[in-house]
Design a protein around this motif. Structure first.
Motif, PDB file in Angstrom:
ATOM      1  N   ALA A 140       0.821  -1.217   0.000  1.00 32.23           N
ATOM      2  CA  ALA A 140       0.000   0.000   0.000  1.00 32.23           C
ATOM      3  C   ALA A 140       0.849   1.260   0.000  1.00 32.23           C
ATOM      4  O   ALA A 140       0.368   2.343  -0.338  1.00 32.23           O
ATOM      5  CB  ALA A 140      -0.922   0.001   1.223  1.00 32.23           C
ATOM      6  N   ILE A 141       2.120   1.144   0.371  1.00 31.48           N
ATOM      7  CA  ILE A 141       2.999   2.321   0.455  1.00 31.48           C
ATOM      8  C   ILE A 141       4.005   2.332  -0.680  1.00 31.48           C
ATOM      9  O   ILE A 141       4.163   3.335  -1.377  1.00 31.48           O
ATOM     10  CB  ILE A 141       3.742   2.348   1.810  1.00 31.48           C
ATOM     11  N   SER A 142       4.706   1.213  -0.867  1.00 35.45           N
ATOM     12  CA  SER A 142       5.734   1.120  -1.903  1.00 35.45           C
ATOM     13  C   SER A 142       5.651  -0.260  -2.550  1.00 35.45           C
ATOM     14  O   SER A 142       6.295  -1.212  -2.090  1.00 35.45           O
ATOM     15  CB  SER A 142       7.127   1.342  -1.275  1.00 35.45           C
ATOM     16  N   ASP A 172      12.801   5.120   4.574  1.00 35.08           N
ATOM     17  CA  ASP A 172      12.433   5.263   3.160  1.00 35.08           C
ATOM     18  C   ASP A 172      10.925   5.116   2.978  1.00 35.08           C
ATOM     19  O   ASP A 172      10.295   5.866   2.211  1.00 35.08           O
ATOM     20  CB  ASP A 172      13.177   4.201   2.356  1.00 35.08           C
ATOM     21  N   LEU A 173      10.329   4.157   3.681  1.00 37.57           N
ATOM     22  CA  LEU A 173       8.886   3.938   3.572  1.00 37.57           C
ATOM     23  C   LEU A 173       8.085   5.138   4.092  1.00 37.57           C
ATOM     24  O   LEU A 173       7.019   5.458   3.561  1.00 37.57           O
ATOM     25  CB  LEU A 173       8.479   2.682   4.342  1.00 37.57           C
ATOM     26  N   LEU A 174       8.601   5.794   5.115  1.00 34.29           N
ATOM     27  CA  LEU A 174       7.907   6.971   5.653  1.00 34.29           C
ATOM     28  C   LEU A 174       7.819   8.079   4.615  1.00 34.29           C
ATOM     29  O   LEU A 174       6.780   8.725   4.469  1.00 34.29           O
ATOM     30  CB  LEU A 174       8.616   7.470   6.912  1.00 34.29           C
ATOM     31  N   GLU A 175       8.925   8.301   3.891  1.00 36.28           N
ATOM     32  CA  GLU A 175       8.870   9.333   2.853  1.00 36.28           C
ATOM     33  C   GLU A 175       7.935   8.912   1.725  1.00 36.28           C
ATOM     34  O   GLU A 175       7.207   9.728   1.164  1.00 36.28           O
ATOM     35  CB  GLU A 175      10.269   9.609   2.296  1.00 36.28           C
ATOM     36  N   GLN A 185       5.288   7.152   2.048  1.00 34.43           N
ATOM     37  CA  GLN A 185       3.941   7.389   2.551  1.00 34.43           C
ATOM     38  C   GLN A 185       3.547   8.859   2.398  1.00 34.43           C
ATOM     39  O   GLN A 185       2.420   9.178   1.999  1.00 34.43           O
ATOM     40  CB  GLN A 185       3.860   6.962   4.023  1.00 34.43           C
ATOM     41  N   LEU A 186       4.467   9.756   2.706  1.00 30.31           N
ATOM     42  CA  LEU A 186       4.196  11.193   2.556  1.00 30.31           C
ATOM     43  C   LEU A 186       3.935  11.551   1.094  1.00 30.31           C
ATOM     44  O   LEU A 186       3.028  12.329   0.789  1.00 30.31           O
ATOM     45  CB  LEU A 186       5.376  12.007   3.092  1.00 30.31           C
ATOM     46  N   LYS A 187       4.738  10.993   0.192  1.00 27.12           N
ATOM     47  CA  LYS A 187       4.556  11.287  -1.237  1.00 27.12           C
ATOM     48  C   LYS A 187       3.240  10.702  -1.743  1.00 27.12           C
ATOM     49  O   LYS A 187       2.549  11.339  -2.544  1.00 27.12           O
ATOM     50  CB  LYS A 187       5.741  10.741  -2.041  1.00 27.12           C
ATOM     51  N   ARG A 188       2.900   9.502  -1.278  1.00 22.55           N
ATOM     52  CA  ARG A 188       1.627   8.884  -1.696  1.00 22.55           C
ATOM     53  C   ARG A 188       0.456   9.730  -1.198  1.00 22.55           C
ATOM     54  O   ARG A 188      -0.529   9.921  -1.908  1.00 22.55           O
ATOM     55  CB  ARG A 188       1.549   7.460  -1.146  1.00 22.55           C
TER      56      ARG A 188
END
Length: 265
Positions: free
Chosen positions: A162-164, A218-221, A223-226
């Motif tokens: 769902a994120i990457s 990396d996943l946090l960023e 998530q922000l971009k998504r």
């Protein structure tokens, strides 16, 4: 892919050149500049994704001050600069009282990037070693490289679809192993540059921990971009995107590495 490789090589050569010529001060200036650019891109993401109107100029100035203070102030006073920055930012409520639209997004940008990235400056100040933060950055970045190579060849199970969607569990394992290996190789090859003894088993543990944290960061960023509906945080680096895209995996690694260096070694 070609543009990404060329950008990566060019960036590393540029960073090494700056560090060789200007040493710790050059590294600190690079850290402050990249952090400021990434923070600016983060503020843009918050604007795109919602109704946020961060106080960009104030946030960026305070962020640069926090980064510089991490090196020039005693490590024992590491919380002083962030505390003063928060006091100054709080004063903005007198003229811009829209807490949800202005204060909170500005605070988030200040806390997530300058406050966390200041730990690379604190490493310089605490141990007087330029190699130490470079070691952390290299170990974290090879988590990306290992994850990409292993994930492409063996990746089957999605890590966080769902994120990457491109990340796999197999790739993540490969990235963690790559980080541990690179950590050992660098610690042995540049042993004279390290300010304390790095036993091999502890180095494996810390390298693997940094590799795992790099994936989460990396996943946090992502998530922000998504959430904002954008592919990249910016377009200043061909093949990579923005400054935030460049350092996304490093954000959480700084404080984690600092604590591990201080309490494990």
């Amino acid at each position: 892919m070609k543009a990404r490789i060329l950008s990566t090589v060019g960036l590393w050569l540029g960073i090494i050149l700056v560090l060789v010529i200007f040493k710790s001060f050059g590294g600190l200036v690079l850290l402050a500049a990249i952090t400021a650019l990434a923070q600016y891109e983060l503020y843009n993401l918050l604007e795109i994704g919602g109704k946020a109107r961060p106080l960009k100029v104030l946030g960026l100035v305070l962020g640069v001050c926090v980064i510089l203070a991490s090196y020039f102030l005693p490590v024992s006073g590491a919380m002083e600069a962030p505390a003063i920055a928060l006091i100054i930012l709080s004063l903005s409520l007198l003229s811009a009282p829209k807490i949800g639209q202005t204060f909170m997004p500005t605070l988030f940008g200040l806390a997530y990037l300058p406050f966390l990235l200041q730990f690379y400056g604190l490493m310089l100040a605490e141990w007087g070693s330029l190699f130490l933060p470079v070691w952390v950055i290299a170990v974290a970045k090879f988590s990306d490289v290992g994850g990409l190579l292993v994930g492409k060849k063996f990746g089957k199970n999605k890590l966080a679809p769902a994120i990457s969607p491109g990340k796999t569990i197999e790739g993540a394992i490969g990235g963690v192993i790559a980080s541990a290996l690179v950590g050992i190789i660098l610690s042995l090859a540049f042993k004279s540059l390290i300010p304390f003894d790095m036993p091999i088993f502890k180095t494996i543990f810390i390298g693997a921990a940094i590799g795992a944290i790099a994936i989460i960061s990396d996943l946090l960023e992502s998530q922000l971009k998504r959430w904002s509906g954008v592919k990249d945080s910016g377009n200043v680096i061909p093949g990579i995107g923005g400054a935030f895209d460049l350092i996304d995996s490093l954000v959480l690694c700084g404080p984690v590495a600092f604590l591990l260096f201080k309490y494990v070694y």
